[in-house]
Motif scaffolding. Structure first.
Motif, PDB file in Angstrom:
ATOM      1  N   LEU A 106       0.840  -1.194   0.000  1.00 13.89           N
ATOM      2  CA  LEU A 106       0.000   0.000   0.000  1.00 13.89           C
ATOM      3  C   LEU A 106       0.877   1.246   0.000  1.00 13.89           C
ATOM      4  O   LEU A 106       1.914   1.278   0.665  1.00 13.89           O
ATOM      5  N   PRO A 107       0.498   2.298  -0.738  1.00  8.15           N
ATOM      6  CA  PRO A 107       1.344   3.498  -0.814  1.00  8.15           C
ATOM      7  C   PRO A 107       1.516   4.148   0.556  1.00  8.15           C
ATOM      8  O   PRO A 107       0.534   4.387   1.261  1.00  8.15           O
ATOM      9  N   ASN A 108       2.757   4.433   0.904  1.00  6.83           N
ATOM     10  CA  ASN A 108       3.055   4.918   2.258  1.00  6.83           C
ATOM     11  C   ASN A 108       2.399   6.249   2.576  1.00  6.83           C
ATOM     12  O   ASN A 108       2.051   6.510   3.729  1.00  6.83           O
ATOM     13  N   HIS A 109       2.240   7.121   1.572  1.00  2.03           N
ATOM     14  CA  HIS A 109       1.682   8.447   1.869  1.00  2.03           C
ATOM     15  C   HIS A 109       0.167   8.412   2.042  1.00  2.03           C
ATOM     16  O   HIS A 109      -0.403   9.364   2.589  1.00  2.03           O
ATOM     17  N   LEU A 110      -0.499   7.354   1.604  1.00  2.00           N
ATOM     18  CA  LEU A 110      -1.940   7.224   1.805  1.00  2.00           C
ATOM     19  C   LEU A 110      -2.281   6.293   2.960  1.00  2.00           C
ATOM     20  O   LEU A 110      -3.383   6.362   3.510  1.00  2.00           O
ATOM     21  N   PHE A 111      -1.346   5.432   3.319  1.00  4.00           N
ATOM     22  CA  PHE A 111      -1.494   4.546   4.474  1.00  4.00           C
ATOM     23  C   PHE A 111      -0.246   4.710   5.347  1.00  4.00           C
ATOM     24  O   PHE A 111       0.546   3.791   5.502  1.00  4.00           O
ATOM     25  N   PRO A 112      -0.058   5.909   5.906  1.00  5.87           N
ATOM     26  CA  PRO A 112       1.217   6.213   6.565  1.00  5.87           C
ATOM     27  C   PRO A 112       1.368   5.538   7.916  1.00  5.87           C
ATOM     28  O   PRO A 112       0.400   5.278   8.630  1.00  5.87           O
ATOM     29  N   SER A 113       2.619   5.297   8.256  1.00  5.50           N
ATOM     30  CA  SER A 113       2.965   4.853   9.600  1.00  5.50           C
ATOM     31  C   SER A 113       2.899   6.042  10.549  1.00  5.50           C
ATOM     32  O   SER A 113       2.791   7.206  10.129  1.00  5.50           O
ATOM     33  N   GLY A 114       2.986   5.756  11.835  1.00 10.87           N
ATOM     34  CA  GLY A 114       3.030   6.844  12.805  1.00 10.87           C
ATOM     35  C   GLY A 114       4.234   7.734  12.630  1.00 10.87           C
ATOM     36  O   GLY A 114       4.186   8.940  12.914  1.00 10.87           O
ATOM     37  N   HIS A 115       5.345   7.181  12.151  1.00  9.22           N
ATOM     38  CA  HIS A 115       6.542   7.985  11.920  1.00  9.22           C
ATOM     39  C   HIS A 115       6.311   8.968  10.785  1.00  9.22           C
ATOM     40  O   HIS A 115       6.624  10.163  10.896  1.00  9.22           O
ATOM     41  N   LEU A 116       5.753   8.490   9.709  1.00  6.54           N
ATOM     42  CA  LEU A 116       5.550   9.336   8.530  1.00  6.54           C
ATOM     43  C   LEU A 116       4.535  10.433   8.806  1.00  6.54           C
ATOM     44  O   LEU A 116       4.703  11.579   8.370  1.00  6.54           O
ATOM     45  N   PHE A 117       3.489  10.112   9.563  1.00  5.48           N
ATOM     46  CA  PHE A 117       2.414  11.074   9.794  1.00  5.48           C
ATOM     47  C   PHE A 117       2.712  12.035  10.937  1.00  5.48           C
ATOM     48  O   PHE A 117       2.601  13.253  10.793  1.00  5.48           O
ATOM     49  N   PHE A 118       3.104  11.503  12.096  1.00  3.00           N
ATOM     50  CA  PHE A 118       3.220  12.344  13.283  1.00  3.00           C
ATOM     51  C   PHE A 118       4.608  12.936  13.474  1.00  3.00           C
ATOM     52  O   PHE A 118       4.738  13.991  14.109  1.00  3.00           O
ATOM     53  N   ILE A 119       5.648  12.280  13.021  1.00  2.51           N
ATOM     54  CA  ILE A 119       7.005  12.721  13.324  1.00  2.51           C
ATOM     55  C   ILE A 119       7.622  13.459  12.141  1.00  2.51           C
ATOM     56  O   ILE A 119       8.063  14.602  12.269  1.00  2.51           O
ATOM     57  N   GLN A 120       7.618  12.828  10.960  1.00  2.00           N
ATOM     58  CA  GLN A 120       8.116  13.532   9.781  1.00  2.00           C
ATOM     59  C   GLN A 120       7.129  14.582   9.269  1.00  2.00           C
ATOM     60  O   GLN A 120       7.522  15.505   8.561  1.00  2.00           O
ATOM     61  N   ARG A 121       5.832  14.405   9.573  1.00  2.48           N
ATOM     62  CA  ARG A 121       4.767  15.302   9.100  1.00  2.48           C
ATOM     63  C   ARG A 121       4.766  15.385   7.577  1.00  2.48           C
ATOM     64  O   ARG A 121       4.560  16.440   6.983  1.00  2.48           O
ATOM     65  N   ALA A 122       5.016  14.251   6.933  1.00  4.66           N
ATOM     66  CA  ALA A 122       5.182  14.223   5.483  1.00  4.66           C
ATOM     67  C   ALA A 122       3.894  14.557   4.747  1.00  4.66           C
ATOM     68  O   ALA A 122       3.928  15.136   3.657  1.00  4.66           O
TER      69      ALA A 122
END
Length: 394
Positions: A106-122
């Protein structure tokens, strides 16, 4: 060929191809296959029934959970047997489980991990809206997860009256983040090895966090004195907080898609032990602390903007300022906010009835104020004065 397995991964970013794909497609394998495929979110077609049966058998075996092993590791071992990853970026499907199943990520930016969403704020940087956020890469169990969702405006089950309008009112403060503490960090300053406690960079991180904790302690004392609920500040960390293994200062450093910058706005569970604050541990606090997420007003606006305007306004807000003491913002913290954070999620302004932006900062800027000299004492009655009381200045 069609995927018979779709997995969310612990990947640290999406490939340019996945981000640009319209309609959305699968993630480039090299951006997700190196970390573990995560059993928190996956889809299996009936063709994967044999894999599911093998997974159950592996978990029933003696020693399946010894030495900190878990169900996710067991499934990854099965999936990676004979795994064939296609070269390049054109093909997205992989042959897994001995080549018998077609696996897609699944594409990471549409199903992000907690790191991608909350920490990197990607997702803020990309302007993307997720399909689902997986609460991984976090501390403090369920208490930490719930607080992160509240910080990001994703927890929608709180009762409006009890959460947003606590008895006694709220107390918030502007944290002081001086440049001499926030400007000591960056990827170029990280050592070529894992950090050690004796490293100056680690000491700089503690200095930055301790400066914020000292302010939090004073705010807690005021909140308890005035019987108010404390709105936690938005913390800034110099190094990424990871509790389970060593690293160089950024957990995802060197991983495909990683866009971590230092210092960063860190979730509260990177600074505080949220399960202790919540009072769910056997070691109960001597005093129950009433607290809320830093993004409380924005979350209130999303739930009930009319109630927000009715209960929180400049007329009902008292600003206490210590003369010759100015809270300095962090000028080195990169992008402001993440999805559900500093900018509005739906692209709509956070506005009061009069049309002006209604945020903690704007409330404070136009509220009645009490000014104190450094070290000057103030009695409770002066701080407790309700709406409509005359402005007082020292």
């Amino acid at each position: 060929a069609h995927a018979q397995l779709l997995f969310h991964t612990d990947g640290f970013g999406s490939s340019p191809e996945a981000i640009a794909a319209q309609p959305p497609g699968l993630e480039t394998p090299s951006f997700g296959i190196t970390p573990e495929m995560n059993t928190g979110l996956f889809l299996m077609a009936p063709a994967a029934a044999a894999l599911a049966a093998a997974w159950c058998a592996a978990l029933d075996a003696d020693g399946a959970f010894s030495n900190w092993k878990n169900d996710q590791q067991a499934l990854n071992q099965l999936l990676r047997r004979g795994l064939v990853t296609p070269p390049g970026h054109a093909r997205k499907l992989m042959a897994a489980y001995g080549g018998s199943l077609q696996l897609g990520l699944l594409p990471n930016h549409l199903f992000p991990s907690g790191h991608l969403f909350f920490i990197q704020r990607a997702l803020h940087r990309l302007g993307a809206t997720p399909v689902a956020v997986h609460l991984t890469f976090q501390n403090c169990d369920q208490s930490g997860k719930r607080h992160r969702m509240r910080e990001g405006g994703l927890w929608l089950v709180d009762d409006v009256a009890s959460h947003f309008l606590p008895a006694g009112g709220l107390l918030s403060y502007e944290p002081d983040l001086p440049p001499e503490l926030t400007s000591r960090f960056g990827e170029s300053k990280l050592p070529p090895r894992n950090l050690r406690l004796s490293d100056q960079l680690v000491q700089d991180h503690f200095a930055l966090v301790n400066h914020q904790l000292a302010q939090l302690r004073s705010a807690l004392r005021l909140a308890l004195l005035l019987n108010r609920t404390l709105v936690l500040p938005r913390f800034v960390c110099g190094l990424e907080t990871v509790t389970n293994f060593a690293h160089r200062g950024i957990r995802c450093l060197g991983s495909n898609g990683c866009r971590m910058a230092l210092p960063y706005y860190c979730p509260a569970d990177h600074v505080l032990r949220m399960h202790y604050w919540r009072g769910v541990m056997p070691q109960l606090p001597a005093l129950q602390i009433g607290y809320r997420e830093w993004s409380l007003l924005e979350n209130f606006h999303s739930r009930d903007p009319e109630a927000l305007a009715a209960h929180y306004s400049p007329d009902s807000t008292l600003r206490v300022r210590v003369r010759a003491s100015t809270a300095r913002p962090c000028d080195h913290c990169g992008e402001k906010g993440y999805v559900g954070g500093g900018e509005r999620r739906r692209g709509t302004p956070l506005a009061s009835v009069g049309g002006d932006a209604l945020t903690p900062a704007s409330l404070a800027a136009t509220a009645r104020s009490v000014e104190l000299g450094p070290g000057e004492a103030v009695d409770e009655a002066r701080l407790r004065r309700g709406p409509g009381a005359p402005t007082a200045a020292a």
